[in-house]
Structures are given as C-alpha cells and as structure tokens.
Design a protein around this motif. Structure first.
Motif, PDB file in Angstrom:
ATOM      1  N   ASN A   1       0.840  -1.192   0.000  1.00 31.27           N
ATOM      2  CA  ASN A   1       0.000   0.000   0.000  1.00 31.27           C
ATOM      3  C   ASN A   1       0.876   1.243   0.000  1.00 31.27           C
ATOM      4  OD1 ASN A   1       0.647   0.790   2.716  1.00 31.27           O
ATOM      5  ND2 ASN A   1      -0.929  -0.594   3.511  1.00 31.27           N
ATOM      6  N   GLU A   2       0.284   2.386  -0.250  1.00 34.36           N
ATOM      7  CA  GLU A   2       1.042   3.630  -0.379  1.00 34.36           C
ATOM      8  C   GLU A   2       1.700   4.028   0.929  1.00 34.36           C
ATOM      9  OE1 GLU A   2      -1.487   6.648  -1.901  1.00 34.36           O
ATOM     10  OE2 GLU A   2      -1.785   5.660  -3.851  1.00 34.36           O
ATOM     11  N   GLN A   3       1.060   3.728   2.039  1.00 36.81           N
ATOM     12  CA  GLN A   3       1.624   4.089   3.336  1.00 36.81           C
ATOM     13  C   GLN A   3       2.909   3.289   3.617  1.00 36.81           C
ATOM     14  OE1 GLN A   3      -1.601   3.283   2.811  1.00 36.81           O
ATOM     15  NE2 GLN A   3      -2.536   5.323   3.057  1.00 36.81           N
ATOM     16  N   LEU A   4       2.911   1.991   3.242  1.00 38.07           N
ATOM     17  CA  LEU A   4       4.131   1.198   3.404  1.00 38.07           C
ATOM     18  C   LEU A   4       5.247   1.731   2.516  1.00 38.07           C
ATOM     19  CD1 LEU A   4       3.197  -2.610   3.610  1.00 38.07           C
ATOM     20  CD2 LEU A   4       4.565  -1.298   5.224  1.00 38.07           C
ATOM     21  N   ALA A   5       4.904   2.084   1.293  1.00 42.79           N
ATOM     22  CA  ALA A   5       5.899   2.658   0.377  1.00 42.79           C
ATOM     23  C   ALA A   5       6.487   3.935   0.965  1.00 42.79           C
ATOM     24  CB  ALA A   5       5.263   2.922  -0.986  1.00 42.79           C
ATOM     25  N   ALA A   6       5.642   4.752   1.566  1.00 43.35           N
ATOM     26  CA  ALA A   6       6.118   5.993   2.170  1.00 43.35           C
ATOM     27  C   ALA A   6       7.033   5.719   3.361  1.00 43.35           C
ATOM     28  CB  ALA A   6       4.924   6.844   2.605  1.00 43.35           C
ATOM     29  N   ALA A   7       6.727   4.665   4.137  1.00 43.23           N
ATOM     30  CA  ALA A   7       7.579   4.299   5.272  1.00 43.23           C
ATOM     31  C   ALA A   7       8.970   3.910   4.798  1.00 43.23           C
ATOM     32  CB  ALA A   7       6.937   3.158   6.056  1.00 43.23           C
TER      33      ALA A   7
ATOM     34  N   SER B   1      26.012   6.009  10.037  1.00 43.40           N
ATOM     35  CA  SER B   1      26.793   6.772  11.008  1.00 43.40           C
ATOM     36  C   SER B   1      25.962   7.884  11.630  1.00 43.40           C
ATOM     37  CB  SER B   1      28.031   7.375  10.325  1.00 43.40           C
ATOM     38  OG  SER B   1      28.823   6.376   9.745  1.00 43.40           O
ATOM     39  N   HIS B   2      24.675   7.953  11.280  1.00 42.68           N
ATOM     40  CA  HIS B   2      23.773   8.988  11.772  1.00 42.68           C
ATOM     41  C   HIS B   2      22.660   8.329  12.580  1.00 42.68           C
ATOM     42  CE1 HIS B   2      20.586  12.075  11.672  1.00 42.68           C
ATOM     43  NE2 HIS B   2      21.576  12.929  11.591  1.00 42.68           N
ATOM     44  N   PRO B   3      22.160   8.985  13.640  1.00 44.90           N
ATOM     45  CA  PRO B   3      21.100   8.386  14.466  1.00 44.90           C
ATOM     46  C   PRO B   3      19.871   7.929  13.691  1.00 44.90           C
ATOM     47  CG  PRO B   3      21.999  10.303  15.574  1.00 44.90           C
ATOM     48  CD  PRO B   3      22.644  10.261  14.213  1.00 44.90           C
ATOM     49  N   ASP B   4      19.573   8.581  12.550  1.00 48.78           N
ATOM     50  CA  ASP B   4      18.408   8.171  11.774  1.00 48.78           C
ATOM     51  C   ASP B   4      18.570   6.783  11.166  1.00 48.78           C
ATOM     52  OD1 ASP B   4      17.054  10.440  12.379  1.00 48.78           O
ATOM     53  OD2 ASP B   4      17.230  11.379  10.410  1.00 48.78           O
ATOM     54  N   GLY B   5      19.789   6.248  11.186  1.00 46.35           N
ATOM     55  CA  GLY B   5      20.010   4.887  10.722  1.00 46.35           C
ATOM     56  C   GLY B   5      20.226   3.912  11.859  1.00 46.35           C
ATOM     57  N   LEU B   6      20.260   4.419  13.092  1.00 44.55           N
ATOM     58  CA  LEU B   6      20.500   3.572  14.255  1.00 44.55           C
ATOM     59  C   LEU B   6      19.174   3.261  14.938  1.00 44.55           C
ATOM     60  CD1 LEU B   6      23.759   5.360  15.438  1.00 44.55           C
ATOM     61  CD2 LEU B   6      23.529   3.422  13.879  1.00 44.55           C
ATOM     62  N   ILE B   7      19.151   3.114  16.251  1.00 43.99           N
ATOM     63  CA  ILE B   7      17.934   2.638  16.909  1.00 43.99           C
ATOM     64  C   ILE B   7      16.786   3.645  16.783  1.00 43.99           C
ATOM     65  CG2 ILE B   7      18.611   3.479  19.198  1.00 43.99           C
ATOM     66  CD1 ILE B   7      17.307   0.860  20.307  1.00 43.99           C
ATOM     67  N   ALA B   8      17.109   4.940  16.754  1.00 42.71           N
ATOM     68  CA  ALA B   8      16.047   5.934  16.580  1.00 42.71           C
ATOM     69  C   ALA B   8      15.376   5.777  15.221  1.00 42.71           C
ATOM     70  CB  ALA B   8      16.617   7.342  16.730  1.00 42.71           C
ATOM     71  N   GLY B   9      16.168   5.475  14.204  1.00 40.44           N
ATOM     72  CA  GLY B   9      15.602   5.249  12.875  1.00 40.44           C
ATOM     73  C   GLY B   9      14.800   3.973  12.800  1.00 40.44           C
ATOM     74  N   ALA B  10      15.269   2.920  13.491  1.00 41.78           N
ATOM     75  CA  ALA B  10      14.519   1.659  13.518  1.00 41.78           C
ATOM     76  C   ALA B  10      13.187   1.849  14.230  1.00 41.78           C
ATOM     77  CB  ALA B  10      15.344   0.575  14.197  1.00 41.78           C
ATOM     78  N   ASP B  11      13.190   2.613  15.304  1.00 34.57           N
ATOM     79  CA  ASP B  11      11.959   2.927  16.030  1.00 34.57           C
ATOM     80  C   ASP B  11      10.951   3.593  15.095  1.00 34.57           C
ATOM     81  OD1 ASP B  11      10.119   3.544  18.113  1.00 34.57           O
ATOM     82  OD2 ASP B  11      11.108   5.467  18.471  1.00 34.57           O
ATOM     83  N   ARG B  12      11.400   4.583  14.360  1.00 35.82           N
ATOM     84  CA  ARG B  12      10.509   5.298  13.444  1.00 35.82           C
ATOM     85  C   ARG B  12      10.019   4.390  12.326  1.00 35.82           C
ATOM     86  NH1 ARG B  12      13.188  10.140  10.255  1.00 35.82           N
ATOM     87  NH2 ARG B  12      14.005   8.373   9.064  1.00 35.82           N
ATOM     88  N   LEU B  13      10.925   3.568  11.775  1.00 37.85           N
ATOM     89  CA  LEU B  13      10.545   2.670  10.682  1.00 37.85           C
ATOM     90  C   LEU B  13       9.476   1.687  11.136  1.00 37.85           C
ATOM     91  CD1 LEU B  13      10.885   1.240   7.927  1.00 37.85           C
ATOM     92  CD2 LEU B  13      12.809  -0.026   8.938  1.00 37.85           C
ATOM     93  N   VAL B  14       9.691   1.026  12.265  1.00 36.13           N
ATOM     94  CA  VAL B  14       8.728   0.023  12.721  1.00 36.13           C
ATOM     95  C   VAL B  14       7.393   0.675  13.060  1.00 36.13           C
ATOM     96  CG1 VAL B  14       8.242  -1.764  14.437  1.00 36.13           C
ATOM     97  CG2 VAL B  14      10.555  -1.510  13.524  1.00 36.13           C
ATOM     98  N   ALA B  15       7.436   1.841  13.690  1.00 39.25           N
ATOM     99  CA  ALA B  15       6.189   2.557  14.000  1.00 39.25           C
ATOM    100  C   ALA B  15       5.454   2.941  12.722  1.00 39.25           C
ATOM    101  CB  ALA B  15       6.493   3.800  14.826  1.00 39.25           C
ATOM    102  N   ASP B  16       6.189   3.407  11.717  1.00 37.51           N
ATOM    103  CA  ASP B  16       5.581   3.757  10.424  1.00 37.51           C
ATOM    104  C   ASP B  16       4.947   2.532   9.763  1.00 37.51           C
ATOM    105  OD1 ASP B  16       6.314   6.403  10.705  1.00 37.51           O
ATOM    106  OD2 ASP B  16       7.939   6.330   9.210  1.00 37.51           O
ATOM    107  N   VAL B  17       5.675   1.391   9.840  1.00 37.12           N
ATOM    108  CA  VAL B  17       5.162   0.151   9.239  1.00 37.12           C
ATOM    109  C   VAL B  17       3.867  -0.288   9.925  1.00 37.12           C
ATOM    110  CG1 VAL B  17       5.610  -2.322   9.049  1.00 37.12           C
ATOM    111  CG2 VAL B  17       7.340  -0.678   8.314  1.00 37.12           C
ATOM    112  N   ILE B  18       3.850  -0.243  11.249  1.00 34.38           N
ATOM    113  CA  ILE B  18       2.652  -0.656  11.976  1.00 34.38           C
ATOM    114  C   ILE B  18       1.464   0.250  11.602  1.00 34.38           C
ATOM    115  CG2 ILE B  18       1.602  -0.796  14.273  1.00 34.38           C
ATOM    116  CD1 ILE B  18       4.352  -1.707  15.308  1.00 34.38           C
TER     117      ILE B  18
ATOM    118  N   GLN C   1      -2.155  -0.795   9.314  1.00 35.54           N
ATOM    119  CA  GLN C   1      -3.519  -0.580   9.824  1.00 35.54           C
ATOM    120  C   GLN C   1      -4.451  -0.075   8.740  1.00 35.54           C
ATOM    121  OE1 GLN C   1      -2.884   2.030  13.170  1.00 35.54           O
ATOM    122  NE2 GLN C   1      -2.255   0.350  14.532  1.00 35.54           N
ATOM    123  N   HIS C   2      -3.885   0.368   7.617  1.00 31.61           N
ATOM    124  CA  HIS C   2      -4.709   0.845   6.499  1.00 31.61           C
ATOM    125  C   HIS C   2      -5.210  -0.294   5.621  1.00 31.61           C
ATOM    126  CE1 HIS C   2      -4.106   5.237   6.968  1.00 31.61           C
ATOM    127  NE2 HIS C   2      -2.932   4.889   7.492  1.00 31.61           N
ATOM    128  N   ASP C   3      -4.638  -1.508   5.832  1.00 28.81           N
ATOM    129  CA  ASP C   3      -5.059  -2.654   4.998  1.00 28.81           C
ATOM    130  C   ASP C   3      -6.476  -3.122   5.365  1.00 28.81           C
ATOM    131  OD1 ASP C   3      -2.683  -2.532   3.768  1.00 28.81           O
ATOM    132  OD2 ASP C   3      -1.962  -4.490   4.394  1.00 28.81           O
TER     133      ASP C   3
END
Length: 420
Positions: A96-102, A397-414, A418-420
């Motif tokens: 879906n478009e939301q997953l693509a955006a994530a 080498s930037h926080p957006d690729g470390l655990i903070a980025g993983a947090d955002r990615l997984v939250a975005d995916v979840i 929910q749009h499915d």
C-alpha cells in the motif's frame, strides 16, 4: 561489493580509523582472494577468503590452510527447509502507499555526512513479505554483515544445544580453563554469559585499545584470550556489554559438537539455517575454528527475516520445534535493570546505563517487541502482538540509521499496515 566503497562506508567512519586513514594502505588481491593492510608501512595484517568460511584473519601459514581448504557446502538446499515460503524470487513491492512511504522515509539520505546508508529493508507480516527494498547493487540474495545481531544467532545455537540436552544454561559454563576449584570463574553460568553479567574484565569501548578490540583483531585464539580475563564483579550482579562473553559462548558451541570449524558449519546448517530456510548465510571463524558468534555472520535480508520469524513463532518452524519450549520467553526476559535479555535487546523501560550512548528501546513500538541489533544500524525487530518482523540493514553513522531510525521505521510500518 566494491572494496573501496566498503572501506569508505564501513571502516573509515569507525573510531580512530578516520584519524589515521591517510596512513593506511590496503591491497586487495582478487586472484588470491586475500587482503593485506599496513599502517605507515608497519603493522602488516592479512585476511583470506575461503568458500563457506568467509574472511579470516591469519597469523601463520597454517591459518591460510584452514580458511582455503574448507569444504564448499550448500547453505540450505531446498530439501533442508521446513519453513513455508515468505515470497517469490522478485522483490516485493510495498502493498500500500503508506508502506511505500515508510520505506521512502527510511531510505532517504542526508546531503552531507554523517550518512544513513540504508542497504535493505524487509517487512514480514503474518508470515509473508509485504514490502522490501534494496540499495543499488544489493538484492534479495546479497549477504550483509549483521555485526552484533550475530549474538542473537549464537543465542539460537545455544538454545538448540539446550534442546538436545547437551547444555544447561543455569549450570557453570563448560570452559576447561576455569575448572580448578580455586578459580572463582568456575561458577560463571552460561546464562550469565548470555546476559552479559559474567563479571569478566573484557571491557569494550571500540577504541582499538580495549580488551575486546584486541581479542577480535589481534588474537589468533579469541576464546583463549577471553577465558584468561579476571573477574571484576560477582557473576550475575553487574551488566557489561562485551563481545568477549559471546566469543566464550562460541567456543562452548564449537567444543560441544566436535571441536572443529567444519562441525560448527554442519551443525548450524543442519539445525538452524536449513530448517528455517536461511539460504544465503556465512558464519566466519578465527584461526582455531571458533566461530565469531559475537559479530561476524552475514546473511541476506530475507535470511535475517527468516531468523526473526523463528523467534516470532516461539522457536517452531512448520511443525518442528527448533528452539526449546520457553526459550524465546527466556531470551526476551529482562536482565537486571537493563533493556537487554539473553542475546536479544528488549523494549522495556530500563534504568541501567545503555552502551555507546544509545537509548534502550523503541518508545514508539509496542512493549512486547524485542530485537537483534548490530553496529551501524543492523536491526531484526520482532513484534509478537503485530505478528510482525522488520529487518533494517545498513552502514549508518547517523542516528536516523541507528535505533532511533529503527523505532521510526517500525512505528511507520505498523501504522501503514492498519490501512489494509
């Protein structure tokens, strides 16, 4: 991958390397399949590549023989796999478009260093890949280094030995050098090694001058070095993250199943990689045949996802139990006041000091999540309440690729699912 690009992305940003980079000379010999390095013409080191063994630091001519004469073996022939298919051969387009955006957000790059450099993302929902994406030059079969996510694989191999009755994690670790009755280390349990509470003086600072760095990069026998460490704390009372504990666990695995690298490779293939369908995997070793179960396994992003599915499904693949009953719960249970379990990181509030200045968990992800995590942004995130596994691999080498980025990615995916 291009060796110069790997050096630029993976090695140069690390620790003091960037300060001495101009003094480092690297020679990559594709015909001999080896690499030699010097610093200002001194301190020569060499690594060689062997089929099925990956790359190995060598310290003597005999070491080269171990690496280059390893029998070539197939990682997960189709008949080995008990696991259902999670996708076809083609890259799975986000559903879906939301997953693509994530995924767009996770792959977005900065215009200047430090860079994020996402290499691969795989999202598995209800046992099927619902989205994946790869950086240029990387595909569904490309093996990527997990760094310390490898520790979670070591957890699985230990669990298999427990299921087979060859090991009890609550008993003293079977390390021969500690068996003198006057040696206080003889009471260190396998559980305390898994939980990073052994109390051993194996401090890890990633400066290059700490014991853990010496063990990994200078010692021919990594476990032999680690087992000489003295106690600095009563086992089980203090948490201190170090590769040394998992190198000792790796030696325990090696010795429990025959004592040779070939035994480990066959055991891991037969008991873990084959049944789970991890088709493209390389576990690397030191010159004594001990696997570097602390930081040196490579697998495809789909392979890492299949590994996550094993833990999402409580250690069962198909109708076969790979890990002991209760092992996943044990592995994801809290250690002292930390955000660590037993070879996995957990998503519980923690008061203990986290290593490397990183936050303990993922505040925007459900509390039941737990994850394998490695340097430079390697994450295999398991969220049981969502029937979800999210793999993110990169050279960040930037926080957006470390655990903070993983947090955002997984939250975005979840949120997207929910749009499915």
């Amino acid at each position: 991958m291009d060796s110069n690009q790997v050096y630029t992305d993976m090695v140069k940003p690390e620790g003091a390397i960037r300060l001495i980079s101009s003094l480092i000379h690297i020679n990559v010999d594709h015909e001999k399949r080896d690499v030699t390095t010097t610093i200002a013409g001194l301190y020569k080191t060499r690594a060689v590549y062997g089929n099925g063994m990956g790359c190995m630091l060598v310290h003597s001519p005999e070491d080269v023989t171990l690496a280059t004469t390893a029998d070539s073996y197939s990682t997960a022939a189709p008949s080995d796999s008990l696991a259902p298919e999670i996708a076809g051969s083609a890259v799975v387009v986000p559903r879906n478009e939301q997953l693509a955006a994530a995924l767009d957000r996770a792959f977005a790059e900065r215009e200047q260093p430090p860079y994020i450099r996402t290499q691969a993302i795989v999202v598995v929902k209800d046992g099927k890949i619902v989205a994946e994406r790869y950086a240029p030059g990387i595909g569904v079969d490309t093996q990527l280094l997990g760094f310390s996510a490898t520790k979670s694989v070591t957890n699985a191999l230990i669990g298999i030995l427990v299921r087979q009755g060859k090991l009890n994690v609550d008993q003293p670790a079977p390390i021969a050098a500690w068996q003198n009755e006057k040696d206080p280390r003889r009471m260190i349990t396998t559980d305390e090694l898994l939980r990073q509470t052994s109390g051993l003086a194996l401090k890890e600072t990633s400066t290059g001058f700490d014991p853990a760095s010496r063990m990994i990069f200078l010692e021919r026998d990594m476990a032999g070095f680690a087992e000489k460490a003295k106690l600095v704390a009563t086992p089980g009372t203090q948490w201190a993250y170090t590769d040394g504990n998992f190198i000792l666990l790796s030696r325990i695995i090696r010795d429990a199943i025959g004592g040779h690298a070939s035994n480990v490779r066959q055991f891991a293939q037969r008991e873990l990689f084959g049944p789970t369908g991890m088709n493209h995997v390389t576990l690397e070793f030191d010159a004594t045949g001990t696997p570097n179960g602390a930081m040196s396994m490579l697998a495809s992003a789909r392979g890492w996802a299949r590994f996550g599915l094993l833990y999402l499904n409580d250690g069962v693949v198909g109708t076969d139990r790979i890990l002991p009953k209760g092992w996943v719960k044990y592995s994801s249970s809290q250690t002292l006041d930390t955000g660590y379990g037993a070879g996995f990181w957990i998503n519980l509030a923690a008061s203990g000091k986290a290593p490397y200045g990183l936050p303990w968990g993922m505040p925007h992800v459900p509390d039941d999540a737990f994850f394998a995590m490695g340097n430079m942004g390697q994450h295999v995130v398991i969220v049981p309440s969502q029937h979800l596994v999210v793999v993110r691999l990169g050279m960040s080498s930037h926080p957006d690729g470390l655990i903070a980025g993983a947090d955002r990615l997984v939250a975005d995916v979840i949120a997207a699912l929910q749009h499915d």
